[in-house]
Design an enzyme around this catalytic site. Structure first.
Site, PDB file in Angstrom:
ATOM      1  N   LYS A 217       0.867  -1.184   0.000  1.00  0.00           N
ATOM      2  CA  LYS A 217       0.000   0.000   0.000  1.00  0.00           C
ATOM      3  C   LYS A 217       0.900   1.229   0.000  1.00  0.00           C
ATOM      4  O   LYS A 217       1.661   1.452   0.952  1.00  0.00           O
ATOM      5  CB  LYS A 217      -0.892  -0.024   1.250  1.00  0.00           C
ATOM      6  N   HIS A 347     -10.126  -7.121  -4.792  1.00  0.00           N
ATOM      7  CA  HIS A 347      -9.773  -6.085  -3.830  1.00  0.00           C
ATOM      8  C   HIS A 347     -10.175  -6.548  -2.434  1.00  0.00           C
ATOM      9  O   HIS A 347     -11.046  -7.389  -2.266  1.00  0.00           O
ATOM     10  CB  HIS A 347     -10.543  -4.812  -4.207  1.00  0.00           C
TER      11      HIS A 347
HETATM   12 MG   LIG Z   1      -6.518  -0.450  -4.288  1.00  0.00          MG
END
Ligand SMILES: [Mg+2]
Length: 451
Positions: A217, A347
């Site tokens: 991330k 996701h």
């Molecule tokens: Mg994403």
């Protein structure tokens, strides 16, 4: 009609679950995040479970839907969509609002519409579908348990016995900033704020769960620092699939630069820039970078598909059965992606074992699942099921037990609900920027592009 399949009771249980201090471009995860557990009980006495986002706006839609599904057979999952629209319109009417619950445009909750956020556009239709998904999963779980069949069989049957997941790496702090709360969850992962911290985190994920692919991330630090982290991962895990997801924080120019610099080690770049226009511009540079773009931000609803695919703005869609409206809609999305030669993966947002089971069942039935799915699950130390899922070689074995193959842990559910009841309201809405302000009082959600 077998009346024993009719829904006789619905139980909605909002909960707060512990969440580590994981960083993203908008802020940091709060110590607790809301989820909603949906139970449907049939006249035959069978209970099915579903899970979705738990913020107030989801609860506000789930309550009228719970009333309107009474008597609906759990086989009639197609009806959930129109019932949810009707329930939403009725609730809006009671609030003195007007409007229609359109699929593409904002409906009665238009005041809440915001373009952006980590999950892409937010509108009434997407909120509604996120609520419907929990009811759909609960109905399929109840039907499967009644028939003695796993959910994947109700979806047409599995085409694989194991579903691969990827390690979800985060920059993070060792602990949440101090806050006026009775308890703050702690873990022993420590801080990860530089390349070596990220590599250490990846090694622990690989050793404990066998994950082979890694997603970082991003959008937290300036791009060169994140490039260095991905380079460090590539050196530590040569040849293994890597991804980077800055949640749309970069300009087109920055996106192209990062893509060029990491094209030899990334399998795809996820949402480098925000919105279909910018993504299309980045994708146009693909002849030079050779790097596919993935999204869970600019293609998150059916109405967004046409333009994005026509412009070749994305090469991989990361589905999410919550906001796409359930497991069967996820299969419809998969068929569209297959038709247009667009890749598919999954996701993840902070979730528990019910949703991981649902993800695994639907993933097992989709032939064109091209990449390992994302999951936050290892970060979640609490659960509402009696036996937590166990990853082996980074994979989950597809359950063949009836329904989802999970059982509610009622004492755990009650304890997490008690936490929600006891909260003064500040944690019932996920707000990563508010959590960040505890450490940095000047913090505001950064405008995009941030870099
Ligand atoms: Mg994403």
């Amino acid at each position: 009609m077998d009346t024993s399949l009719a829904i006789a009771e619905v139980h909605l249980t909002p909960i707060l679950i512990a969440d580590p201090p994981l960083l993203n471009t908008q802020g940091v995860h709060q110590p607790y995040t809301p989820r909603l557990i949906v139970e449907v009980v049939t006249r035959g006495g069978v209970t099915g479970v579903g899970e979705t986002y738990g913020d107030g706006e989801y609860l506000a839609l789930a309550r009228p839907l719970a009333d309107s599904v009474m008597g609906l057979p759990v086989t009639d999952v197609n009806r959930l969509f129109s019932l949810a629209e009707a329930a939403e319109c009725a609730a809006a009417g009671e609030r003195g609002e007007s409007g229609e619950a359109g699929e593409a445009g904002p409906g009665p909750a238009a005041a809440d519409v915001a373009a952006g956020g980590l999950r892409g556009v937010r509108n009434a239709a997407k909120l509604r579908l996120s609520v419907v998904s929990a009811f759909e999963v609960a109905c399929l779980d109840a039907l499967g348990k009644t028939l003695g069949l796993p959910v994947h069989t109700l979806l047409g049957g599995k085409v694989r016995d194991r579903v691969e997941y990827s390690a979800y790496l985060f920059y993070r702090w060792a602990a949440h900033p101090a806050r006026p709360a009775p308890e703050v969850p702690e873990d022993d992962w420590g801080a990860a704020l530089d390349p070596s911290g990220i590599v250490d985190q990846a090694r622990r994920f690989a050793d404990a769960y066998g994950f082979r692919s890694f997603k970082l991330k991003g959008g937290v630090f300036p791009p060169d620092e994140e490039i260095a982290a991905v380079r460090a991962l590539a050196a530590a895990f040569p040849g293994q699939p890597l991804r980077l997801d800055p949640n749309g924080a970069w300009s087109v120019e920055t996106s192209l630069r990062v893509a060029r610099e990491l094209r030899d080690v990334l399998e795809y770049l996820e949402d480098p820039a925000s919105g279909t226009d910018r993504m299309a511009e980045v994708a146009a540079g693909r002849a030079r970078t050779g790097l596919p773009l993935a999204t869970n931000m600019c293609v998150t609803t059916f109405p967004e598909i046409r333009e994005a695919f026509a412009r070749d703005a994305v090469q991989v869609v990361l589905s999410d059965h919550h906001y796409w409206g359930g497991l069967r809609n996820t299969r419809e999305l998969a068929a569209i992606c297959r038709t247009f030669g667009v890749g598919l993966s999954m996701h993840s947002n902070t979730h528990l074992g019910i949703s991981l089971a649902a993800m695994t069942h639907v993933a097992a039935t989709v032939p064109n699942l091209d990449y390992a799915c994302d999951t936050h699950y290892p970060w979640q130390t609490e659960d509402v099921i009696t036996r937590r899922h166990a990853f082996e070689d980074g994979c989950l074995t597809v359950p063949d037990a009836p329904g989802l193959g999970v059982e509610l842990d009622r004492p755990a559910l009650a304890a997490l609900h008690r936490r929600w009841l006891d909260d003064d309201g500040t944690l019932r809405e996920r707000d990563d920027a508010a959590a960040m302000r505890l450490a940095d009082p000047t913090w505001t959600t950064p405008a995009v592009p941030r870099w």
